[in-house]
Design an enzyme around this catalytic site. Structure first.
Site, mmCIF file in Angstrom:
data_model
loop_
_atom_site.group_PDB
_atom_site.id
_atom_site.type_symbol
_atom_site.label_atom_id
_atom_site.label_comp_id
_atom_site.label_asym_id
_atom_site.label_seq_id
_atom_site.Cartn_x
_atom_site.Cartn_y
_atom_site.Cartn_z
ATOM 1 N N HIS A 96 0.851 -1.193 0.000
ATOM 2 C CA HIS A 96 0.000 0.000 0.000
ATOM 3 C C HIS A 96 0.879 1.232 0.000
ATOM 4 O O HIS A 96 1.805 1.353 0.803
ATOM 5 C CB HIS A 96 -0.915 0.022 1.231
ATOM 6 C CG HIS A 96 -1.805 1.220 1.246
ATOM 7 N ND1 HIS A 96 -3.008 1.258 0.578
ATOM 8 C CD2 HIS A 96 -1.635 2.454 1.781
ATOM 9 C CE1 HIS A 96 -3.553 2.449 0.721
ATOM 10 N NE2 HIS A 96 -2.731 3.193 1.447
ATOM 11 N N ASP A 118 -15.150 2.904 7.178
ATOM 12 C CA ASP A 118 -14.082 3.754 6.636
ATOM 13 C C ASP A 118 -14.564 4.546 5.431
ATOM 14 O O ASP A 118 -14.189 5.701 5.253
ATOM 15 C CB ASP A 118 -12.860 2.922 6.271
ATOM 16 C CG ASP A 118 -11.786 3.806 5.653
ATOM 17 O OD1 ASP A 118 -11.284 4.686 6.377
ATOM 18 O OD2 ASP A 118 -11.490 3.668 4.461
ATOM 19 N N ARG A 141 -14.068 13.022 6.261
ATOM 20 C CA ARG A 141 -12.758 13.656 6.536
ATOM 21 C C ARG A 141 -12.308 14.494 5.352
ATOM 22 O O ARG A 141 -11.722 15.568 5.517
ATOM 23 C CB ARG A 141 -11.714 12.564 6.840
ATOM 24 C CG ARG A 141 -11.920 11.918 8.198
ATOM 25 C CD ARG A 141 -11.110 10.642 8.305
ATOM 26 N NE ARG A 141 -9.712 10.872 8.041
ATOM 27 C CZ ARG A 141 -8.893 9.966 7.483
ATOM 28 N NH1 ARG A 141 -9.320 8.775 7.158
ATOM 29 N NH2 ARG A 141 -7.634 10.260 7.282
ATOM 30 N N SER A 159 -7.557 3.981 8.937
ATOM 31 C CA SER A 159 -8.276 3.872 7.661
ATOM 32 C C SER A 159 -7.558 2.879 6.741
ATOM 33 O O SER A 159 -8.163 1.949 6.192
ATOM 34 C CB SER A 159 -8.340 5.270 7.019
ATOM 35 O OG SER A 159 -8.675 5.197 5.667
ATOM 36 N N LYS A 169 -8.629 -1.543 6.151
ATOM 37 C CA LYS A 169 -8.928 -2.153 4.845
ATOM 38 C C LYS A 169 -7.954 -3.283 4.542
ATOM 39 O O LYS A 169 -8.332 -4.330 4.011
ATOM 40 C CB LYS A 169 -8.865 -1.074 3.756
ATOM 41 C CG LYS A 169 -10.074 -0.135 3.811
ATOM 42 C CD LYS A 169 -9.969 1.014 2.842
ATOM 43 C CE LYS A 169 -8.959 2.030 3.293
ATOM 44 N NZ LYS A 169 -9.052 3.358 2.736
HETATM 45 N N1 URA Z 1 -5.645 6.502 2.245
HETATM 46 C C1 URA Z 1 -6.618 5.907 2.943
HETATM 47 O O1 URA Z 1 -7.106 4.836 2.581
HETATM 48 N N2 URA Z 1 -7.052 6.495 4.059
HETATM 49 C C2 URA Z 1 -6.547 7.659 4.515
HETATM 50 O O2 URA Z 1 -6.983 8.136 5.540
HETATM 51 C C3 URA Z 1 -5.530 8.282 3.775
HETATM 52 C C4 URA Z 1 -5.092 7.674 2.631
#
Ligand code: URA
Length: 448
Positions: free
Chosen positions: A106, A185, A192, A207, A211
């Protein structure tokens, strides 16, 4: 701790809520610590509409200003995972019948960051399955799915069964996260985004990791970007984010490592959609810009090591076509034609070097904003992106340039966008006298 009826404005609020949202906001506002039960309730109540958006926005701002401790972040993450389904890859089998290892990467997002495209098939070459759930771009950072959608026929939406079948058969899949994964999320992130609370480290960490943990990967390598084109502009904050995410991953039993990498300058020579696919294919063909190759190979080595494969040579798999074979199969499996001509922007305009010297800076944020304004990105979720739009760079920091040589080519289908893109790029390139050296270090640190 209050046990009163909820005072939320949410019309779905029941009159038998365990906590009061206002008490929870006040606790965080006054730098207090939220209990596990308060956190579980907050995430659950917000997901089902029993906490109103304005209350959650206030709580997010209190978290941004006053932080959360390790236990709070860990519980917040667990509550977001529990809001949806968890995927399970334990049915994937190696040729010898053993359970296939899975590894994912990621990136916290940057400009020209197309690394996922060559990386997923490259890691799959060595028998490790790569379930890469990706997103679309918002703002100046591009989205992996937008890039791949430039390939004629390619489709991002797969069912869980299709994803599993492709992982077993091809070994790599890049697709959209289904609606069932961490739905809390999705709602929180959208809030946000419009309330100036994206940058809170506890909220970013929870967040991303909710995931990734819900996705069910066995190991995870995080590419935490630092610099002008990244969420985290300074190294200390990027390091804190990386350490927080590595700890969350390990606590959840996911073997997690992070690299801190430079995002002051774009990765590679392209920022857009089709042009980034084209550059990724160059890397898969054994060529491409050295920074893209270096980061792809290093992340592949980290992912393979996390998955227990220590004797692999990813650079060789780029050179000898093995990674390209997996790429072709991966794109075909999702309906795409890997040999089809990619879309090309209708209009282009070139920016030239104003003086002789050494290019010492090419600002990632400026290039990202220009590509976005040209149509490569979207301002609102429902906007369409232009597949051919973007910025093609002709020189990277460290290169000697001559006055009048092309520095960048701007690409779009809508030429009225050129002026605003050029405005963004006004101070993007810094040319210093010959002999100057740019400050350049692609991989800053490793956090495990
Ligand atoms: N990427 C995400 O999935 N969440 C965040 O809060 C910031 C970047």
């Amino acid at each position: 701790m209050s046990q009163t009826t909820s005072t939320t404005g949410g019309n779905a609020a029941s009159n038998a809520e365990a906590f009061d949202a206002v008490d929870i906001i006040r606790t965080k506002r006054d730098k207090g610590v939220l209990s596990a039960a308060q956190i579980d309730w907050t995430i659950d109540a917000y997901t089902r509409g029993a906490i109103a958006d304005e209350q959650m926005a206030a709580l997010n701002m209190a978290i941004l200003l006053n932080g959360m401790n390790r236990e709070e972040i860990s519980r917040w993450t667990a509550a977001m995972i529990a809001s949806g389904e968890r995927m399970d890859f334990s049915s994937l089998r190696r040729p010898d019948g053993g359970v296939k290892a899975t590894s994912d990467k990621h990136s916290t997002g940057g400009v020209g960051d197309k690394i996922t495209l060559p990386l997923a098939p490259l890691v799959a070459v060595f028998g490790v399955a790569v379930p890469q759930l990706s997103g679309r771009g918002l703002g100046h950072t591009g989205g992996t799915l937008d890039k791949l959608e430039a390939i004629p026929g390619w489709r991002a939406d797969l069912s869980n069964e299709e994803m599993l079948a492709q992982l077993q058969d091809v070994g790599a899949v890049i697709c959209a996260a289904g609606a069932g994964l961490a739905p809390a999320d999705k709602k929180l992130y959208a809030l946000r985004d419009v309330t100036g609370t994206v940058e809170a480290i506890p909220l970013i960490a929870s967040s991303i990791m909710s995931k990734k943990i819900a996705e069910g990967t066995g190991s995870l390598v995080l590419d935490v970007k630092v610099g002008s084109g990244a969420f985290m502009k300074d190294e200390a904050r990027a390091r804190e984010l990386a350490e927080t995410m590595v700890a969350l991953g390990k606590d959840a039993g996911v073997n997690t490592v992070a690299l801190l990498t430079n995002m002051n300058t774009p990765l590679g020579l392209t920022a857009g959609n089709a042009i980034e696919v084209e550059e990724s294919v160059e890397v898969l063909a054994g060529g491409g810009p050295e920074d893209v190759v270096e980061l792809t190979v290093r992340l592949a080595e980290e992912m393979l090591a996390c998955a227990g494969v220590h004797d692999a040579d990813p650079r060789a798999a780029l050179r000898d076509g093995r990674a390209m074979d997996v790429w072709n199969r991966m794109i075909e499996a999702q309906g795409g034609d890997p040999r089809a001509k990619l879309p090309v922007a209708k209009e282009s305009e070139t920016i030239y070097a104003p003086a002789d010297g050494v290019l010492v800076e090419l600002d990632a944020m400026a290039v990202g904003v220009a590509a976005w304004r040209l149509g490569a990105g979207r301002a609102r979720k429902e906007d369409q992106v232009q597949a051919g739009a973007g910025v093609r760079m002709h020189a990277k920091p460290g290169a000697t340039v001559r006055a009048g040589e092309p520095l960048m080519t701007l690409l779009t289908d809508t030429p009225e966008k050129f002026d605003r893109a050029k405005e963004a790029l006004e101070h993007a390139a810094v040319i210093a006298p010959e002999g100057s050296r740019p400050a350049q270090q692609l991989i800053i640190d490793r956090i495990a």
